[in-house]
Design a protein around this motif. Structure first.
Motif, mmCIF file in Angstrom:
data_model
loop_
_atom_site.group_PDB
_atom_site.id
_atom_site.type_symbol
_atom_site.label_atom_id
_atom_site.label_comp_id
_atom_site.label_asym_id
_atom_site.label_seq_id
_atom_site.Cartn_x
_atom_site.Cartn_y
_atom_site.Cartn_z
ATOM 1 N N UNK A 140 0.842 -1.201 0.000
ATOM 2 C CA UNK A 140 0.000 0.000 0.000
ATOM 3 C C UNK A 140 0.879 1.254 0.000
ATOM 4 N N UNK A 141 1.947 1.202 0.842
ATOM 5 C CA UNK A 141 2.854 2.358 0.893
ATOM 6 C C UNK A 141 3.524 2.555 -0.461
ATOM 7 N N UNK A 142 3.957 1.459 -1.084
ATOM 8 C CA UNK A 142 4.613 1.588 -2.375
ATOM 9 C C UNK A 142 3.657 2.137 -3.427
ATOM 10 N N UNK A 143 2.401 1.590 -3.412
ATOM 11 C CA UNK A 143 1.425 2.074 -4.380
ATOM 12 C C UNK A 143 1.106 3.552 -4.163
ATOM 13 N N UNK A 144 0.956 3.898 -2.851
ATOM 14 C CA UNK A 144 0.684 5.312 -2.568
ATOM 15 C C UNK A 144 1.855 6.172 -3.008
ATOM 16 N N UNK A 145 3.081 5.675 -2.756
ATOM 17 C CA UNK A 145 4.253 6.458 -3.168
ATOM 18 C C UNK A 145 4.307 6.563 -4.688
ATOM 19 N N UNK A 146 4.048 5.434 -5.342
ATOM 20 C CA UNK A 146 4.061 5.472 -6.808
ATOM 21 C C UNK A 146 2.956 6.377 -7.342
ATOM 22 N N UNK A 147 1.760 6.280 -6.665
ATOM 23 C CA UNK A 147 0.657 7.137 -7.129
ATOM 24 C C UNK A 147 0.984 8.621 -6.887
ATOM 25 N N UNK A 148 1.603 8.870 -5.708
ATOM 26 C CA UNK A 148 1.975 10.267 -5.417
ATOM 27 C C UNK A 148 3.012 10.766 -6.428
ATOM 28 N N UNK A 149 3.983 9.880 -6.723
ATOM 29 C CA UNK A 149 4.999 10.275 -7.701
ATOM 30 C C UNK A 149 4.369 10.464 -9.077
ATOM 31 N N UNK A 150 3.413 9.683 -9.418
ATOM 32 C CA UNK A 150 2.735 9.812 -10.704
ATOM 33 C C UNK A 150 1.931 11.086 -10.760
ATOM 34 N N UNK A 151 1.268 11.395 -9.602
ATOM 35 C CA UNK A 151 0.501 12.647 -9.544
ATOM 36 C C UNK A 151 1.413 13.863 -9.646
ATOM 37 N N UNK A 152 2.555 13.710 -8.959
ATOM 38 C CA UNK A 152 3.500 14.836 -9.058
ATOM 39 C C UNK A 152 3.970 14.997 -10.492
ATOM 40 N N UNK A 153 4.253 13.860 -11.094
ATOM 41 C CA UNK A 153 4.712 13.906 -12.489
ATOM 42 C C UNK A 153 3.617 14.451 -13.391
ATOM 43 N N UNK A 154 2.401 13.988 -13.144
ATOM 44 C CA UNK A 154 1.290 14.483 -13.951
ATOM 45 C C UNK A 154 1.051 15.979 -13.684
ATOM 46 N N UNK A 155 1.229 16.362 -12.401
ATOM 47 C CA UNK A 155 1.059 17.805 -12.101
ATOM 48 C C UNK A 155 2.066 18.664 -12.842
ATOM 49 N N UNK A 156 3.276 18.186 -12.884
ATOM 50 C CA UNK A 156 4.291 18.928 -13.627
ATOM 51 C C UNK A 156 3.930 18.987 -15.115
ATOM 52 N N UNK A 157 3.508 17.781 -15.611
ATOM 53 C CA UNK A 157 3.122 17.782 -17.032
ATOM 54 C C UNK A 157 1.919 18.718 -17.266
ATOM 55 N N UNK A 158 1.033 18.730 -16.281
ATOM 56 C CA UNK A 158 -0.122 19.603 -16.404
ATOM 57 C C UNK A 158 0.289 21.077 -16.415
ATOM 58 N N UNK A 159 1.177 21.415 -15.518
ATOM 59 C CA UNK A 159 1.609 22.822 -15.476
ATOM 60 C C UNK A 159 2.345 23.214 -16.764
ATOM 61 N N UNK A 160 3.080 22.231 -17.331
ATOM 62 C CA UNK A 160 3.777 22.536 -18.575
ATOM 63 C C UNK A 160 2.800 22.705 -19.743
ATOM 64 N N UNK A 161 1.708 21.861 -19.693
ATOM 65 C CA UNK A 161 0.798 21.911 -20.849
ATOM 66 C C UNK A 161 -0.442 22.744 -20.613
#
Length: 574
Positions: free
Chosen positions: A370-391
């Motif tokens: 669960x911790x790994x999934x949450x970390x991966x999901x958080x990292x994905x959200x962060x990555x998506x947030x960055x992509x969102x801010x760029x686009x």
């Protein structure tokens, strides 16, 4: 018609008279002559007539007749009988003191003046010695002595003259033994005196041997029981002695003479004086056999007691070993049961501990996932947030929709992952719940099987040892029963033989006392005096045997069978 005249002739009567004169002149004296009797007759007046022969190399060389007048015969016959035990008989060799006589009418004959019985006995002994030497030279003499003595007397052949007195004495005891089933006797008749006696005895031996081949005899008894000494000469026959030597059965003789032996006595296996002594030896052997049997019974009783004691000790040892073995088996089974129970408890504890560790590892794995999934999901959200801010500057609408779509996918993915982990956890929990009862059931089954095997082993050991004890007890009982039955049978036989021996001994003593009673009655002076005789005694009790010893005037006691009277001696008439 007149008789012819012959010069220089003599008549037969005149010639025989001259022969008579010459014989009387030259042979008229007495001479000792040895010859064999072929005839011997005593007439009613005491006159004896006999025929004599002399043989050379088995052929008749001379013969003549002889006479003995009554006045001479009376004394000579008495003397001959006192030496030989019998009167002269055909077949005897005799030494005669004779003188030659010749009568023109009656011919030549010898007149006998003396008859030497000692020579006849000596000639018999010499004949026996010649037969003995011949038997030894031919290897027959010791054949009977080499036969083993019988170990028992079950069947005995008896050869004897029919209705002989010795046979009657023999059968008094023999019939008693036969009635009680101790000894079986078979009787064969034979002639024991006269020229036919050797052939008769040989025929009896032949019949006995033929019966022996069908049912064996233990011994052959030749018994005669008394008779004249001279009659023994008929038994001194070489061919008869050979038959006795060669028969393969021990031969016992009871001819009836204590001092004189025949050739049959010399070659026989065992020689007895009388028939009574022959059957007495059989009875003594039976008594000895009975004593030996009693000793065997005593020894067997001791041996039975020893065997019973040994078997009791062995059974006690088996019982001790059985109890020890059962105790060891039960102790081992209890120990194995305790070990199995301990192993079961340890296995349950180990299984519970392993399941607890498995649950802990599973919970930790879920938490980490669960911790790994949450970390991966958080990292994905962060990555998506960055992509969102760029686009976001390019297309606000497309970014907003992409962000929403990404958030939706992330939420869906998280729910899916959580649902899978929860499902895996539930499956693991259900597997654990299914596994624990199965393992508990398996361990309980093992424990029950171990208990059943332990109980079965104990029962089998108990049954096996019980059977061994029963078999050992049965074997001991059978052995003791057989020994007791055997000794009871031996004891019954012994009782019968003792009873028979006692009855035989009592009957023999009664018979002997009866004979002594008859003899005493015959010799009792009172029986003589009852016939009219009396005893003449002095007043002091001295017996007078003749008239010369009685003086006139002496006081006498005259003893009759029913009392005594006193008298005084008168004059003596001679």
């Amino acid at each position: 018609m007149s008789e012819p005249q012959v010069k220089g002739h003599v008549t037969l009567h005149a010639y025989l008279l001259n022969v008579q004169g010459l014989i009387k002149e030259h042979l008229g004296g007495r001479t000792w002559v040895i010859a064999e009797l072929t005839e011997f007759n005593v007439r009613s007046n005491g006159y004896c007539h006999m025929a004599l022969i002399d043989a050379v190399d088995g052929k008749e060389a001379a013969k003549c007749t002889a006479t003995m007048f009554a006045s001479v015969a009376n004394l000579q016959m008495t003397a001959f009988r006192s030496v030989t035990g019998s009167d002269p008989a055909p077949g005897m060799k005799v030494l005669l003191n004779v003188s030659a006589s010749f009568h023109p009418q009656y011919g030549f004959k010898l007149e006998v003046f003396q008859l030497d019985g000692n020579y006849t006995l000596g000639e018999m002994k010499a004949r026996v010695e010649q037969i003995v030497e011949r038997l030894k030279a031919e290897g027959y003499y010791s054949k009977q002595k080499q036969l083993a003595s019988p170990s028992g007397y079950w069947r005995v052949a008896v050869i004897s003259p029919e209705n002989a007195a010795g046979l009657g004495d023999f059968r008094q005891d023999a019939d008693c033994l036969n009635r009680h089933g101790l000894v079986e006797f078979a009787y064969y008749d034979a002639v024991f005196q006269g020229e036919k006696s050797p052939a008769s005895i040989k025929e009896a031996l032949r019949l006995a041997f033929a019966d022996h081949q069908r049912t064996p005899f233990d011994a052959v008894c030749l018994i005669r029981g008394g008779g004249a000494k001279a009659d023994l000469a008929w038994l001194n026959d070489y061919s008869l002695a050979v038959w006795v030597c060669r028969i393969p059965i021990p031969v016992f003789t009871g001819i009836g003479h204590e001092r004189d032996e025949t050739i049959l006595d010399l070659v026989a296996h065992t020689r007895f004086d009388t028939p009574s002594k022959v059957v007495g030896a059989l009875m003594r052997h039976l008594q000895h056999e009975a004593q030996e049997l009693q000793r065997d019974i005593d020894r067997s009783g001791i041996e039975v007691e020893r065997l019973v004691s040994l078997e009791e000790n062995r059974l006690q040892g088996l019982d001790s070993r059985y109890r020890h073995s059962v105790h060891q088996q039960i102790t081992g089974a209890i120990h194995d049961f305790k070990d199995n129970a301990a192993r079961f408890d340890a296995g349950i504890k180990r299984l519970l501990h392993e399941q607890a560790l498995f649950l802990q590892r599973t919970q930790s794995s879920i938490d980490l996932l669960i911790q790994r999934l949450l970390a991966e999901a958080s990292a994905q959200l962060v990555d998506w947030g960055q992509q969102y801010r760029l686009s976001i500057s390019q297309t606000e609408r497309g970014a907003t929709e992409g962000l929403l779509h990404a958030w939706s996918e992330a939420s869906s993915l998280m729910r899916t992952l959580l649902q899978e982990e929860i499902t895996r956890y539930r499956q693991a929990y259900h597997s654990y719940q299914r596994l624990v009862p199965a393992m508990l059931s398996h361990e309980q089954t093992l424990l029950q099987q171990s208990s059943l095997r332990t109980q079965e082993l104990s029962n089998r050991l108990l049954d096996q040892n019980h059977l061994e004890l029963q078999h050992a007890g049965s074997k001991v009982g059978s052995m003791v029963g057989a020994l007791v039955h055997s000794h009871e049978s031996d004891l019954n036989i012994l009782r019968q033989r003792y009873a028979s021996a006692v009855r035989s001994a009592v009957q023999a003593e009664e018979h002997r006392l009866d004979r002594y009673g008859v003899l005493f009655s015959a010799l009792d002076p009172r029986a003589v005096m009852a016939k009219g005789f009396a005893l003449i005694k002095s007043q002091e009790g001295k017996l007078f045997h003749n008239a010369a010893s009685v003086e006139a005037g002496v006081e006498l006691l005259i003893q009759f069978h029913d009392g005594q009277v006193q008298a005084t001696a008168g004059g003596r008439d001679v």
